[in-house]
Design an enzyme around this catalytic site. Sequence first.
Site, short mmCIF file in Angstrom:
data_model
loop_
_atom_site.label_atom_id
_atom_site.label_comp_id
_atom_site.label_asym_id
_atom_site.label_seq_id
_atom_site.Cartn_x
_atom_site.Cartn_y
_atom_site.Cartn_z
N GLY A 1 23.90 -27.46 0.95
CA GLY A 1 24.27 -26.13 0.48
C GLY A 1 25.71 -25.79 0.79
O GLY A 1 26.03 -24.67 1.18
N ALA A 2 26.59 -26.76 0.62
CA ALA A 2 27.97 -26.62 1.14
C ALA A 2 29.03 -26.46 0.05
O ALA A 2 30.21 -26.64 0.32
CB ALA A 2 28.31 -27.83 2.01
N TYR B 1 12.12 -14.79 3.97
CA TYR B 1 13.33 -15.33 4.60
C TYR B 1 13.21 -15.31 6.13
O TYR B 1 13.55 -16.28 6.81
CB TYR B 1 14.53 -14.51 4.14
N ALA C 1 10.83 -17.99 7.24
CA ALA C 1 11.44 -19.31 7.10
C ALA C 1 12.46 -19.57 8.21
O ALA C 1 12.50 -20.66 8.79
CB ALA C 1 12.10 -19.44 5.73
N LYS C 2 13.27 -18.57 8.50
CA LYS C 2 14.33 -18.76 9.50
C LYS C 2 13.77 -18.86 10.92
O LYS C 2 14.34 -19.57 11.76
CB LYS C 2 15.35 -17.64 9.39
N ASP D 1 18.16 -31.56 -4.97
CA ASP D 1 17.19 -30.50 -4.72
C ASP D 1 16.52 -30.82 -3.40
O ASP D 1 15.70 -31.73 -3.31
CB ASP D 1 16.17 -30.46 -5.86
N VAL D 2 16.89 -30.08 -2.35
CA VAL D 2 16.41 -30.44 -1.01
C VAL D 2 14.90 -30.24 -0.85
O VAL D 2 14.32 -30.73 0.13
CB VAL D 2 17.15 -29.67 0.09
N SER E 1 18.96 -17.72 11.32
CA SER E 1 19.56 -16.43 10.99
C SER E 1 19.03 -15.38 11.97
O SER E 1 17.92 -15.52 12.50
CB SER E 1 19.19 -16.02 9.56
#
Length: 256
Positions: A13-14, A155, A158-159, A64-65, A143
Amino acid sequence: MGRFDGRVVIVTGAARGIGFGTANRFAEEGASVAIIDLDEAAAAEAAGKLSLVDGAKSVGVGCDVSNPESVDAAVERVVSELGGLHVLVNNAGITRDNLLFKMTEQDWDMVMGVHLKGAFLMTKAAQKHFVEQRYGKVVNISSTSALGNRGQANYSAAKMGVQGFTRTLGIELGPFGINANAVAPGFIATEMTDATAARLKLDVEEFRKMNADANPVKRVGFPEDIAAAVTFLASDESSYITGQTLYVDGGISLGV
């Protein structure tokens, strides 16, 4: 000499934002860097902008990770083109924010697929090389939302899952010379947070000031702040640290 001379680093994602800032910091310190992104053209363009040191190389790879075949092909391509793999930064992520009663199963599954399944698949593919060479560094991006955030049930879950995943990696992979840690950013000034300001119909500077005022150090973070933490945890200076999550958030998580 740079801390990462002769090392090969993958950052997912860079193509922009925190991921690109982190990839560039690795490049500045001597690494050969693979930028992995869903958009291969964007990944290739970003790879061409890296501040590489003499002798280092870069490559942009579409991946696609959340897809195991795509992940395996991407990792093998990096190893083939850059000559190895020593550091993996799992940064790829998306948001599909909504209050729980409005959140769809697709919203939930997509966020989990990129953040959690993506980190799992990328790490599983990378650790084959790390275990064989008895050396490797994994840095996962969590996060402050892991602590709970309205409208981000998917989110946040997930984090926080990333943090549990990181602790388990520390336990399982430590005996093989592999360190695994996580960085949990607070508010970082990026295109993504600027887009959030626009969605909220707020001026970007007003939105940044509001977030700066909410933390003890009274400023927002920038991709360079996260890059500094990630590169430390990926360096040999941190070889006695594993399974940990470092909050880089101006102190907002202190709750003061």
